[in-house]
Scaffold this motif. Structure first.
Motif, short mmCIF file in Angstrom:
data_model
loop_
_atom_site.label_atom_id
_atom_site.label_comp_id
_atom_site.label_asym_id
_atom_site.label_seq_id
_atom_site.Cartn_x
_atom_site.Cartn_y
_atom_site.Cartn_z
N ALA A 347 1.70 -4.30 -11.80
CA ALA A 347 3.05 -4.86 -11.89
C ALA A 347 3.44 -5.13 -13.33
O ALA A 347 4.57 -4.83 -13.76
CB ALA A 347 3.13 -6.15 -11.07
N ALA A 360 4.08 -4.95 -7.62
CA ALA A 360 3.11 -3.93 -7.24
C ALA A 360 2.35 -4.41 -6.01
O ALA A 360 2.15 -5.62 -5.82
CB ALA A 360 2.14 -3.64 -8.38
N THR A 370 4.27 0.65 -6.96
CA THR A 370 5.02 -0.26 -7.83
C THR A 370 6.52 -0.06 -7.65
O THR A 370 6.97 0.95 -7.09
CB THR A 370 4.66 -0.04 -9.31
OG1 THR A 370 5.06 1.28 -9.70
CG2 THR A 370 3.17 -0.22 -9.55
#
Length: 501
Positions: A347, A360, A370
């Protein structure tokens, strides 16, 4: 989800041990229930395969002999303490627990308000419950508890507490959460039963820490992280080591209270049937772990989740920096960091690339998905769609929800509902998919994959709102978020690092 815990073996083994303990003390046993009788989501997270209602299923066969006492601390009433996994206050959860127990055929005898010291909020709460026909008893603060044994085991100590009237052989003492004073209620009842000529026994049914696992096992460290706000500390039980020459794990409050229990039992029976705090318990959970590696990994993820949860509370203004720092130390003991969580790294990498908030998710097969925030969807909503498309085998470029449907929803949110955020939340995304599903095969296939998100791990680089957090909780997704406001000393985000460079 991969299971590392044999739940059926646990039900059989645990129930046998509890029945043996009931028989040992004849026809009156106070059983302190550590943790939760149902909705034990912590246990189900760190022991994949453990069912949240396992304890309830086990006690169901004894419900004709049992009654339940629910305990709540006056201090928790005063400060409106919230049960984090459900998002409701402890005082409300007492009523919820009572209703749930009664629906399942259990007798709930009464509510005990502990740590009472004249709090007006506790008085108002008692009045409320009594208006509902629920018997309520006060148990008072005792100076020098738990070390002043002579005062505690006297008419000015336990004797001052209101005697809780019970009518069944097995009395299960439970509470919305830890630190409520369940053990003190049991000990007080032993003293007051003895004063009335009744011989009663005591036992403890607590899942964590797991006495048969090593002190620094990830499962036990996860328990410390879960109770970091109480500053509970796992310890080697010195009484057990001295009595048997064997190592067993307990925690500080049980070890500290053992001399009190020892003195009480000696006063009542002439001797204590237990040689250690560990002896008091009937916990067999450690013998039902079928895959230690799976439970270890799940516990590491739980420790990190607890860390991000504490960070989030700190960001929202809570005075809990000591809790944050303790969990940081626990992560070091477990030899992990926030970056051990793959969704965190993914992320933050997506945010660094896009310079937008990102999310994510790590699916159960290890795949990382993601997403980033856009004009129509927040990163968590976009991530939900991306994950469902991947699981359903739908091409990433396919738009499950057409812009022509999203824009009217945004119009309603901003123009009629006065929302400042036009992006669709996860619940709105799911409603939109449901509306489309009767006539759209892709939407239908995506919705059918929702159940496969259970057990997945997710991270967001921004604090998600309550609506989104609840949706992922209901889906069984383990969610963490970077804090977006006030931060404890030493906490640095990727954006902070870029500015420094």
């Amino acid at each position: 989800m991969k299971h590392g815990f044999d739940n059926e073996k646990y039900l059989k083994t645990q129930s046998e041990h509890i029945k043996e303990r009931i028989a040992k003390f004849g026809n009156k046993l106070y059983l302190e229930l550590g943790g939760k009788l149902f909705d034990d989501h912590h246990a189900s997270r760190v022991l994949p395969g453990f069912e949240p209602d396992s304890k309830l299923r086990m006690f169901a066969q004894l419900k004709d002999q049992a009654e339940i006492i629910i305990v709540i601390s006056a201090e928790d009433i005063e400060r409106n303490k919230v049960r984090q996994d459900l998002g409701i206050t402890y005082d409300m959860d007492v009523l919820r627990l009572r209703d749930e127990f009664m629906k399942r055929g259990f007798m709930v005898g009464s509510v005990v308000v502990t740590h009472y010291n004249g709090q007006k909020s506790a008085d108002a709460y008692r009045q409320k419950l009594e208006h509902l026909g629920i018997p309520v008893y006060y148990h008072y603060l005792i100076d020098g508890y738990p070390t002043n044994v002579s005062l505690i085991a006297s008419d000015e100590g336990f004797g001052k507490n209101e005697y809780v009237k019970t009518s069944r052989p097995l009395v299960i003492v439970t509470a919305p959460g830890p630190g409520s004073g369940k053990m003190a209620v049991c000990l007080s009842q032993l003293y007051n039963e003895h004063q009335r000529g009744v011989t009663a026994g005591y036992a403890k049914f607590e899942t964590f820490p797991v006495w048969s696992l090593p002190l620094k096992h990830a499962v036990n460290i996860a328990y410390e992280a879960a109770t970091a706000d109480l500053n509970d500390v796992n310890m080697i039980d010195p009484f057990h080591l001295e009595a048997y020459g064997k190592t067993a794990i307990n925690y500080n409050r049980d070890i500290e209270i053992f001399p009190v229990l020892n003195a009480l039992f000696e006063g009542i029976y002439g001797e204590n049937p237990y040689k250690s705090p560990t002896d008091m318990g009937v916990n067999m959970v450690g013998f039902c772990i079928s895959d230690d590696a799976i439970c270890t990994e799940a516990s590491r993820q739980e420790i990190i989740r607890r860390y991000f949860t504490a960070l989030g509370h700190f960001a929202e203004g809570a005075d809990n920096e000591s809790e944050v720092n303790k969990i940081k130390l626990l992560m070091k003991q477990a030899r992990i960091s926030p970056e051990y969580r793959r969704a965190v790294v993914a992320a933050r990498a997506r945010q660094d690339t896009s310079e937008k908030p990102a999310s994510a998710i790590e699916l159960n097969d290890g795949t990382l998905i993601t997403a980033e925030s856009g004009d129509l969807l927040g990163s968590s909503s976009a991530l939900l769609l991306n994950a469902l498309k991947h699981l359903a085998g739908i091409d990433h470029d396919v738009k499950l929800i057409p812009q022509s449907l999203i824009e009217p929803i945004q119009h309603t949110k901003t123009d009629y509902l006065r929302s400042h955020n036009p992006r669709l939340h996860t619940d709105e995304v799911l409603v939109a998919l449901s509306v489309l599903s009767p006539n759209d095969e892709n939407s239908r296939k995506a919705l059918e994959k929702l159940k496969e998100l259970r057990g997945c791990e997710m991270h967001s680089t921004e604090m998600l709102g309550e609506v989104d957090r609840k949706i992922f909780k209901k889906l069984g997704v383990g969610l963490t978020c970077d804090p977006s406001k006030k931060r404890p000393s030493g906490f640095v985000t990727p954006k902070d690092k870029r500015k420094a460079e």
